[in-house]
Design a protein around this motif. Structure first.
Motif, PDB file in Angstrom:
ATOM      1  N   TYR A  90     -14.362  24.298  27.863  1.00 11.90           N
ATOM      2  CA  TYR A  90     -14.116  22.885  28.082  1.00 11.90           C
ATOM      3  C   TYR A  90     -14.472  22.570  29.525  1.00 11.90           C
TER       4      TYR A  90
ATOM      5  N   GLN B 125     -14.010  19.467  32.841  1.00  7.00           N
ATOM      6  CA  GLN B 125     -13.387  18.246  33.333  1.00  7.00           C
ATOM      7  C   GLN B 125     -14.066  17.832  34.618  1.00  7.00           C
TER       8      GLN B 125
ATOM      9  N   GLU C 202     -11.464  12.834  31.556  1.00  7.02           N
ATOM     10  CA  GLU C 202     -10.609  13.709  30.778  1.00  7.02           C
ATOM     11  C   GLU C 202     -11.352  15.008  30.444  1.00  7.02           C
TER      12      GLU C 202
ATOM     13  N   GLU D 194     -13.029  17.689  28.272  1.00  3.24           N
ATOM     14  CA  GLU D 194     -13.756  17.566  27.017  1.00  3.24           C
ATOM     15  C   GLU D 194     -14.243  18.932  26.543  1.00  3.24           C
TER      16      GLU D 194
ATOM     17  N   GLU E 117     -20.829  20.167  22.106  1.00  3.02           N
ATOM     18  CA  GLU E 117     -20.829  18.764  22.486  1.00  3.02           C
ATOM     19  C   GLU E 117     -22.277  18.299  22.486  1.00  3.02           C
TER      20      GLU E 117
END
Length: 115
Positions: free
Chosen positions: A36, A38, A43, A45, A59
């Protein structure tokens, strides 16, 4: 058990980095490993996840550029990042989730891509 992430740094656009994340001990029942990120003011993601059977999810903005892999015996997860863009700049966190619902997070590693 702690997750230790490494491999971040400062690179120019178009260059590559490989992030690594290894657990300090055995984590029972891990079924999802992931990365993930940031960015400042945003936020956290999901970047990429991988299941024990090898199924991956990315993603949209990193598809075709990033590749996630794992070593189940080492309880490790890796992220190969190619063709980096300035918008990839963020703190990257590794994560391991167990079938029992517990989530482990790494401490984060900074990736900065200059234009």
């Amino acid at each position: 058990v702690q997750l230790q992430a490494s491999g971040g740094g400062l690179v120019q656009a178009g260059e590559s980095l490989r992030l690594s994340c290894e657990a300090s001990g055995k984590i029972v029942g891990v079924n999802v490993r992931g990365w993930y990120r940031q960015a400042p003011g945003k936020e956290r993601e999901m970047v990429a996840t991988i299941l024990n059977n090898g199924l991956t999810n990315y993603e949209d903005s990193v598809k075709g550029r990033f590749s996630i892999s794992r070593d189940i015996r080492k309880n490790a997860v890796y992220l190969q990042m190619n063709s980096l863009k300035p918008e990839d700049t963020a703190v990257y966190f590794c994560s391991q989730k167990t079938a029992y619902g517990r989530v482990y997070w790494g401490q984060g590693t900074q990736v900065t891509v200059s234009s």
